[in-house]
Each structure stands twice: as C-alpha cells, then as structure tokens.
Motif scaffolding. Structure first.
Motif, short mmCIF file in Angstrom:
data_model
loop_
_atom_site.label_atom_id
_atom_site.label_comp_id
_atom_site.label_asym_id
_atom_site.label_seq_id
_atom_site.Cartn_x
_atom_site.Cartn_y
_atom_site.Cartn_z
N ARG A 224 -10.10 9.94 -2.64
CA ARG A 224 -8.73 9.45 -2.41
C ARG A 224 -7.73 10.62 -2.44
O ARG A 224 -6.78 10.66 -1.65
CB ARG A 224 -8.36 8.40 -3.46
CG ARG A 224 -9.20 7.14 -3.38
CD ARG A 224 -8.82 6.16 -4.49
NE ARG A 224 -7.50 5.61 -4.28
CZ ARG A 224 -7.24 4.48 -3.60
NH1 ARG A 224 -8.25 3.81 -3.04
NH2 ARG A 224 -6.01 4.05 -3.46
N GLN A 225 -7.96 11.54 -3.36
CA GLN A 225 -7.08 12.69 -3.48
C GLN A 225 -7.11 13.55 -2.22
O GLN A 225 -6.09 14.06 -1.77
CB GLN A 225 -7.46 13.51 -4.71
CG GLN A 225 -6.55 14.68 -4.99
CD GLN A 225 -6.95 15.42 -6.24
OE1 GLN A 225 -7.78 14.96 -7.03
NE2 GLN A 225 -6.38 16.60 -6.43
N TRP B 99 -7.73 12.51 0.84
CA TRP B 99 -7.00 11.83 1.92
C TRP B 99 -5.48 11.90 1.70
O TRP B 99 -4.71 12.14 2.63
CB TRP B 99 -7.43 10.38 2.03
CG TRP B 99 -6.60 9.62 3.01
CD1 TRP B 99 -5.69 8.64 2.77
CD2 TRP B 99 -6.57 9.80 4.43
NE1 TRP B 99 -5.11 8.19 3.91
CE2 TRP B 99 -5.64 8.89 4.96
CE3 TRP B 99 -7.26 10.64 5.31
CZ2 TRP B 99 -5.36 8.80 6.32
CZ3 TRP B 99 -6.99 10.55 6.67
CH2 TRP B 99 -6.05 9.64 7.16
N ASP B 100 -5.02 11.69 0.45
CA ASP B 100 -3.59 11.76 0.17
C ASP B 100 -3.03 13.15 0.51
O ASP B 100 -1.93 13.27 1.05
CB ASP B 100 -3.32 11.43 -1.30
CG ASP B 100 -3.56 9.96 -1.62
OD1 ASP B 100 -3.50 9.15 -0.68
OD2 ASP B 100 -3.81 9.64 -2.79
N TRP C 27 -2.14 4.66 3.36
CA TRP C 27 -3.14 3.62 3.13
C TRP C 27 -2.65 2.32 3.75
O TRP C 27 -1.46 2.08 3.88
CB TRP C 27 -3.40 3.43 1.63
CG TRP C 27 -4.01 4.65 1.00
CD1 TRP C 27 -3.35 5.79 0.61
CD2 TRP C 27 -5.38 4.87 0.70
NE1 TRP C 27 -4.22 6.70 0.10
CE2 TRP C 27 -5.49 6.16 0.12
CE3 TRP C 27 -6.53 4.11 0.85
CZ2 TRP C 27 -6.70 6.70 -0.28
CZ3 TRP C 27 -7.75 4.64 0.44
CH2 TRP C 27 -7.82 5.91 -0.12
N PRO D 255 -7.84 4.15 3.99
CA PRO D 255 -7.00 5.12 4.70
C PRO D 255 -6.47 4.52 5.99
O PRO D 255 -7.21 3.89 6.75
CB PRO D 255 -7.97 6.27 4.97
CG PRO D 255 -8.94 6.22 3.84
CD PRO D 255 -9.13 4.75 3.56
N SER E 149 0.82 -1.21 0.00
CA SER E 149 0.00 0.00 0.00
C SER E 149 0.86 1.26 0.00
O SER E 149 1.92 1.29 0.61
CB SER E 149 -0.92 0.00 1.22
OG SER E 149 -0.15 -0.07 2.41
N HIS F 21 -14.42 4.81 -0.70
CA HIS F 21 -12.97 5.01 -0.70
C HIS F 21 -12.34 4.77 -2.07
O HIS F 21 -11.14 5.00 -2.25
CB HIS F 21 -12.30 4.12 0.35
CG HIS F 21 -12.53 2.65 0.15
ND1 HIS F 21 -13.57 1.98 0.76
CD2 HIS F 21 -11.88 1.73 -0.60
CE1 HIS F 21 -13.53 0.70 0.42
NE2 HIS F 21 -12.51 0.53 -0.41
N GLU F 22 -13.12 4.27 -3.05
CA GLU F 22 -12.59 4.07 -4.39
C GLU F 22 -12.75 5.31 -5.27
O GLU F 22 -12.21 5.36 -6.38
CB GLU F 22 -13.28 2.87 -5.05
CG GLU F 22 -13.00 1.54 -4.35
CD GLU F 22 -13.80 0.39 -4.96
OE1 GLU F 22 -14.72 0.69 -5.77
OE2 GLU F 22 -13.51 -0.77 -4.63
#
Length: 577
Positions: free
Chosen positions: A173-174, A176-177, A24, A67, A20, A167-168
C-alpha cells in the motif's frame, strides 16, 4: 462550481473516514488468484457475494477498496493489483491474441516497476508470478479449468497470498501511495478547481451508475475532438483540473450515485443531492419533502422538523443536527453517448430549498379522491401526468423535467411545457385526475393570467364563483351525473365524447348537452330529478344569456378545474352519506 462543490464534499467525507483516500477506489472483483511464495498459481477462489436484485438472489462481484483503476480508451493501460484476465493471465475471449499478450507484458512491467526492491514476501510472490507465468498455458492450467469461462467473462481479478489479499499488505500500500502522490505524467498547470499548481489530469475517471449511460462509466468533463480544443491544448488540458481535484470530484460523485436510497429519477435525469457537511439526515428529509421518497422517520417528526427548518430554526433528527443555513446542492445528470450532460445544478441553503418546496406543495393542494393514497404529490408523479401511460416510452420530455425542478426549487414561474403537456393529455384522454387539476391550479397561481381569477384556484369547490368558464365546467359535471343516474352502468358518458369540444367551443356543444339532459331527467324519480334540475338551473343562471363561442387555453383551465371540483364534491357527499 459543480467540481468545487464535489471536491469540498470529498474532503468532508474523507475527514469522517467515509470515502476512499486519494489513489484508491471501490472496484468490483469476481475472483482471487491464490499464489505461492514461488509465484505458482495454486487456486482460483470466487469472491462474489449474494445480492438481491428484484425478487431474485444472484451472485454479484464484491466491492473492494483497491488502487484506483485507470480510465481506458483504445490504448493499453494496465492497473495495479487488480485487472481482468487479459492483463493478469494473458488470456481472454476477444479474438486478438497478440494484443492480449501485449496487455500482459504491460501489466508485468508495471508490477516489476513498482514492486522491485520491496522487502515483503507478498510483493516478491507477485513478482515471481509475473516472471514465471506462461500465457499460452493458461487454458490448460488445472487451477483455471473449473472456472475458465467465468474468468474469461471479463470480471476483475486480484491476488491472494497466504490467506490475505495482496493489496492489504502495508508495504505494498505504501508503494502505491508513494507512486500516486509523486506521479508527474502530465504538464504542470494551475488547477481551476483548487487554484493550486501541479500535475493536470488529461483523462478524468469515469462516472458510473447514471441511468442510460454506459455501464462502464461516462465522462463528466471531456474534450475529444478538435472542435472542442483551443490554443493547441488537447483533451482535458483545455480546462485544467489537478490530479487531486479530478480524483476527488469523481470519487465523491460516484459515492453519491452508489447510494441508491438517495438517487432519484426525473425524466431522463439521474438526480443526487447532498449537504456540504455530509450526513444522511439532510438527504432523507429532502427526499421525503420533495422527491416522494419513503420516510425514514415518523410522520410527526418529519412534519415538525420541516416546520421548524422553514422558520429558520435548527432541529435534531435521528441524533443529527440539521442547520437551515447549511449549503445544499442538487445535481441532475443525463446520459449523452459516452458523456454526461448536466441537466441542472442548484445551490442554496437547505432551509430555502425546503421553503420553496413547501410553497410548491401549498399551490398544488387540491381536494383528492378517496382512493388517492398520496398526501402530497411528488415531482415525479406530476411529470407522469404529462405522459401517455399506455405508451411504451413513459419518460417525460427531458428539458421539461429539469425546468420544472428548477422552477420549484427556485420558486420561479412554472415552464409553459408543463401546462402544454397536461392540456394535451386532458384533450387526448378526456380525463381530469387529481394531478392534472393540481398542476392547473399551481400553474395559474404562480403564472398569473387575467382569464384565470383566484376565485377558481381553490382547494375545493367554490360555489360562489361567478366565473363563466368555471361554472361551465361545473355544469358539464352535473350533466354527466344526470346521464349516469339515468343510465346506470353506462360504458361511455358525455365526457368521453364532448369534454374537449365543450371546453373549447361551448356555444356549439352545451345546447345539445342541456337538451339531452332534459330527456335523461325524465327517467329519474321525483326527488333525484328535482335535485339535479335545481343544480342545472342555478348554474345556467350564472352563465348569462348566451354561451361563449370559444374559450382560450387559460379559460379551458378554469373549465377543467370547475369540472374537477364539482365531480369531487359529488363523490364527497356520497362518501359522507
């Protein structure tokens, strides 16, 4: 050194796409909350999968890449997009409704902070759920009633919107990153692992799947008491590890521990090994050569690869290139309450480890009974020879397991605890197994002693040896054979009564045994009587005029090896006939 090696391994796996990315991690999920555009809970779906445990097939939580969860202590700490019913629904069975409500409010605040302003229907649906959900109505909600008990059991929940997991969604996702990469919720210090300055992690993620440790995970690096702190620094600020390094080493170690095919048990230690370049072939070969794992390749391929690698030549195994000069690591972890103890950590080239393991196996080589199916004796079987197999706890001494492994892989002297453990079992059980004889032989070959000459440390019987303790052991085996031949089907032989005393004080015991053998010889027919009488006479002639009054521990080892060699020689001849 350990954290650096694991961080480097994480980078290797990340480049290959086998682990991961930062921020993640793999989380086990039980149910999905299906929500509509207005945030209403429409349905609860189980995402558990069938898994085989032993002989049964059971439903188990499904691993998902989510996450990275926070490490919880006594405080309230919500996770993003995945958590239990207390945080997502404001309901649990812990009997603390006020605290549960606070958990829900904290989770709601986290999602509003991250998803507010995200131009995505998925994000807006999650926000609508938290803003409209009423925790006090959870127990009577029609979507929750069919699986209410299962949800309260503590399993993790995720969101699903229009058939897809939240979460997909790329925009989610962006978000969280971006949050994970820019979070600065700790002091800025120099990381001791990477040498870079940045945010330091105060609490490192947990390490899971170490046998004997807590199922929720345990800490490898932890400072939780004033006695462990210095210069006013608290928790892990005493040994500053950057946010990236903390995530990298824990993720890599959890990845190794989750691979059950390459995790081994040594006493109370859970052992993992890895090559710096990654790849299963290195682990497979080391597991077969040292830990006694089932081979994944043919025996011919393994032996050929082992021979070439020990000679320093690279080989191809299963379409993977094995380099004998590749850095290889072996780590042993033992449970200690909520923390982990490093039992041992070894670093060398792959070829050097294999050469040391081969030298160890050559020292162990000894004639084996026909019923023994092991071509070589794995390390776990050696340790088992020091344990009473009739006891409830069959775990070897914790320190001894690490000491033996370190001695073998670094090609140094075997620990005295190994010899003492074997001697204790022989004295208690009056039994000489192949493993115990092999340990005695290997121990005195490496840890040389003037009372144990090399002439007795042979693979099979050495009839030319003049060593008195060795020939006393041979004589005891012959006397036992005479008794068994004269009394077929006897339940207990002289070994069960006199073995320990004969090896310790032969001057007291052997006159009695030899006189007893003369009475047994009279019961045998002429040919068999002559055969045994010649053996007894030949061995007595090698002992001199008197028996030794007492023998020390090394001399008793010679006695035990002589007994084992002579006994196996007798059975080998019978097998040939």
């Amino acid at each position: 050194m350990i954290l650096q090696a694991l961080t480097d391994y994480y980078r290797t796996l990340e480049e290959k796409g086998e682990i991961s990315p930062p921020g993640w991690g793999e989380v086990k999920v039980s149910h999905a909350l299906c929500i509509g555009a207005d945030g209403t809970l429409e349905q609860v779906v189980s995402v558990q999968t069938e898994q085989t445990k032993g002989k049964k097939t059971v439903l188990a939580p499904r691993p998902m890449m989510l996450p990275a969860p926070v490490k919880r202590t006594v405080g309230i700490a919500p996770n993003f997009l995945c958590d239990n019913s207390g945080y997502f629904l404001g309901a649990d069975n812990k009997g603390k409704p006020q605290r549960t409500l606070e958990c829900f409010q904290a989770c709601k605040a986290l999602h509003e902070e991250l998803l507010e302003g995200v131009d995505s229907p998925v994000a807006q649906a999650v926000l609508a759920f938290f803003r409209t959900w009423q925790p006090e109505q959870a127990a009577s909600h029609p979507a929750l009633l069919p699986c209410w008990d299962a949800i309260l059991s503590g399993g993790n929940l995720v969101f699903r919107y229009e058939g897809r997991f939240v979460h997909e969604d790329p925009l989610v996702r962006q978000v969280w990153d971006s949050r994970y990469g820019t979070a600065e919720d700790g002091p800025q210090m120099v990381c001791l692992v990477t040498g870079e300055r940045g945010t330091v992690e105060s609490i490192h993620p947990s390490i899971k799947n170490v046998q004997g440790a807590q199922s929720s995970g345990a800490a490898l690096v932890s400072f939780n008491a004033p006695a462990f702190c210095s210069y006013g620094k608290e928790q892990n600020y005493n040994a500053p590890t950057g946010k990236y390094a903390a995530f990298a080493y824990t993720t890599a170690l959890n990845h190794l521990l989750a691979d059950r095919e390459h995790v081994y048990r040594m006493g109370d230690a859970t052992v993992v090994c890895w090559a710096r370049c990654g790849g299963d072939a290195y682990q497979n070969l080391m597991g077969w050569a040292f830990f006694g794992a089932e081979p994944s390749y043919t025996l011919t391929d393994l032996q050929g690869a082992l021979k070439n690698l020990c000679m320093g030549n690279a080989v191809d195994l299963d379409e993977e290139r094995l380099d004998p000069h590749m850095d290889f690591y072996i780590l042993g972890l033992s449970p200690n309450s909520a923390r982990l103890s490093v039992r041992f950590f070894l670093h060398n080239t792959f070829g050097a480890f294999l050469r040391n393991a081969q030298a160890h196996q050559q020292r162990l080589e000894i004639v084996k009974p026909v019923y023994d199916k092991f071509d070589t004796i794995p390390i776990w079987k050696l340790l088992d020879e020091t344990v009473n197999q009739n006891s409830r706890d069959k775990t070897p001494l914790p320190n001894m397991a690490g000491e033996v492994l370190r001695a073998v892989l670094t090609d140094t002297r075997y620990p005295a605890t190994l010899l003492n453990g074997v001697a204790l079992r022989i004295r208690a059980e009056h039994s000489m197994t192949r493993g115990r004889a092999a340990i005695l032989k290997a121990y005195y070959l490496k840890n040389t002693h003037p009372d144990v000459p090399k002439e007795v440390l042979t693979v099979s019987l050495n009839p030319d040896s003049t060593n008195v303790p060795y020939n006393l052991g041979r004589l005891f085996s012959v006397l036992e054979a005479v008794q068994s031949a004269a009394n077929p089907g006897i339940n207990a032989t002289i070994k069960d009564k006199y073995f320990s005393s004969a090896s310790a004080t032969p001057a007291i015991v052997f006159p009695v045994l030899v006189n007893l053998a003369q009475k047994h010889l009279k019961k045998l027919d002429g040919g068999l009587r002559t055969h045994y009488d010649k053996q007894i006479t030949t061995l007595l002639s090698k002992l001199g005029e008197s028996y030794p009054p007492r023998m020390n521990l090394p001399q008793q080892g010679c006695f035990q090896l002589g007994y084992y060699h002579q006994t196996q020689s007798r059975f080998e001849k019978k097998e040939e006939k």
